[in-house]
Each structure stands twice: as structure tokens, then as C-alpha cells.
Motif scaffolding. Sequence first.
Motif, PDB file in Angstrom:
ATOM      1  N   MET A  46       1.243  18.083 -22.714  1.00 20.48           N
ATOM      2  CA  MET A  46       2.269  17.140 -22.269  1.00 20.48           C
ATOM      3  C   MET A  46       1.694  15.742 -22.081  1.00 20.48           C
ATOM      4  SD  MET A  46       4.981  18.849 -22.415  1.00 20.48           S
ATOM      5  CE  MET A  46       6.241  17.966 -21.528  1.00 20.48           C
ATOM      6  N   GLN A  47       0.487  15.638 -21.530  1.00 24.02           N
ATOM      7  CA  GLN A  47      -0.140  14.331 -21.365  1.00 24.02           C
ATOM      8  C   GLN A  47      -0.476  13.720 -22.715  1.00 24.02           C
ATOM      9  OE1 GLN A  47      -3.412  14.968 -18.666  1.00 24.02           O
ATOM     10  NE2 GLN A  47      -2.152  14.523 -16.887  1.00 24.02           N
ATOM     11  N   LEU A  49       1.206  14.083 -25.382  1.00 22.67           N
ATOM     12  CA  LEU A  49       2.467  13.629 -25.968  1.00 22.67           C
ATOM     13  C   LEU A  49       3.086  12.463 -25.199  1.00 22.67           C
ATOM     14  CD1 LEU A  49       4.088  17.085 -26.812  1.00 22.67           C
ATOM     15  CD2 LEU A  49       3.025  15.466 -28.396  1.00 22.67           C
ATOM     16  N   GLY A  50       2.460  12.064 -24.105  1.00 21.98           N
ATOM     17  CA  GLY A  50       2.936  10.922 -23.337  1.00 21.98           C
ATOM     18  C   GLY A  50       3.847  11.274 -22.174  1.00 21.98           C
ATOM     19  N   TYR A  51       4.004  12.540 -21.883  1.00 23.97           N
ATOM     20  CA  TYR A  51       4.813  12.974 -20.752  1.00 23.97           C
ATOM     21  C   TYR A  51       3.915  13.238 -19.554  1.00 23.97           C
ATOM     22  CZ  TYR A  51       8.450  13.731 -24.220  1.00 23.97           C
ATOM     23  OH  TYR A  51       9.358  13.560 -25.228  1.00 23.97           O
ATOM     24  N   ALA A  52       4.526  13.431 -18.405  1.00 23.30           N
ATOM     25  CA  ALA A  52       3.757  13.743 -17.207  1.00 23.30           C
ATOM     26  C   ALA A  52       3.194  15.154 -17.326  1.00 23.30           C
ATOM     27  CB  ALA A  52       4.642  13.643 -15.966  1.00 23.30           C
ATOM     28  N   GLY A  53       1.957  15.329 -16.931  1.00 22.42           N
ATOM     29  CA  GLY A  53       1.328  16.639 -16.966  1.00 22.42           C
ATOM     30  C   GLY A  53       1.705  17.503 -15.788  1.00 22.42           C
ATOM     31  N   GLN A  54       2.265  16.885 -14.749  1.00 22.10           N
ATOM     32  CA  GLN A  54       2.671  17.632 -13.572  1.00 22.10           C
ATOM     33  C   GLN A  54       3.931  16.998 -13.003  1.00 22.10           C
ATOM     34  OE1 GLN A  54      -0.582  17.327 -10.911  1.00 22.10           O
ATOM     35  NE2 GLN A  54      -0.313  15.177 -10.518  1.00 22.10           N
ATOM     36  N   GLY A  55       4.626  17.750 -12.191  1.00 16.76           N
ATOM     37  CA  GLY A  55       5.865  17.253 -11.602  1.00 16.76           C
ATOM     38  C   GLY A  55       6.336  18.205 -10.532  1.00 16.76           C
ATOM     39  N   TYR A  59       9.580  21.837 -13.379  1.00 18.86           N
ATOM     40  CA  TYR A  59       8.855  21.187 -14.470  1.00 18.86           C
ATOM     41  C   TYR A  59       7.473  21.802 -14.639  1.00 18.86           C
ATOM     42  CZ  TYR A  59       6.732  17.526 -17.319  1.00 18.86           C
ATOM     43  OH  TYR A  59       6.082  16.842 -18.312  1.00 18.86           O
ATOM     44  N   THR A  60       6.772  22.023 -13.544  1.00 19.79           N
ATOM     45  CA  THR A  60       5.438  22.607 -13.597  1.00 19.79           C
ATOM     46  C   THR A  60       5.469  24.013 -14.184  1.00 19.79           C
ATOM     47  OG1 THR A  60       4.778  21.308 -11.671  1.00 19.79           O
ATOM     48  CG2 THR A  60       3.407  23.200 -12.211  1.00 19.79           C
ATOM     49  N   VAL A  63       6.108  23.744 -17.998  1.00 18.58           N
ATOM     50  CA  VAL A  63       4.886  23.323 -18.687  1.00 18.58           C
ATOM     51  C   VAL A  63       3.890  24.471 -18.738  1.00 18.58           C
ATOM     52  CG1 VAL A  63       2.881  21.777 -18.512  1.00 18.58           C
ATOM     53  CG2 VAL A  63       5.180  20.870 -18.204  1.00 18.58           C
TER      54      VAL A  63
END
Length: 84
Positions: A46-47, A49-55, A59-60, A63
Motif C-alpha cells: 500500500m505504501q 502504491l502511494g496509500y497509507a500503510g496503516q489506518g 482498513y488495517t 490491508v
Amino acid sequence: MVIIWWIIVGLIAGFITGKLMKGSGFGALMDIVVGIVGAVIGGYIMQSLGYAGQGGLIYTICVAVLGAVILTLLIRLVTGRRNL
């Protein structure tokens, strides 16, 4: 407390992955490990691809499931087993 969080997310992600991938699974402990490693893999993807790796929690888990599914596919490709 962070370790407990990782174990909970790993357990949920491993369980969901086991249901999605159909098969006998790896057992409870290994499902947790696959979920935790999957969370790391999913966060990295995810990181990248430019998205947040955590949330948040949902979301977590999503992922982590994504990473665990990819990890399970790789394990099946390497071992040649379809029943995992």
C-alpha cells in the motif's frame, strides 16, 4: 499493547484469508503468523502504491488480508500444494 493489537489483527486476517482461499489452512497459530506477516506485506504494498500503510481497524484488517492472501498464494506456488 502494540503486540496485542498485532496478534488480534493477525488472527482476524489469518481467519479471513483461510476462508477466502479455501483449504485446510495452516492451523490457529500459523494463521496468526500469516496474518501478521501479511499485514507487513500489505502495508509495504500500500505504501508503494502511494496509500497509507496503516489506518483504522477496518482498513488495517483489509490491508492485512490483502497481504496474507498474497503470501498464501506465494506459499502455494513454492510448495505446489493447493490444500493449504
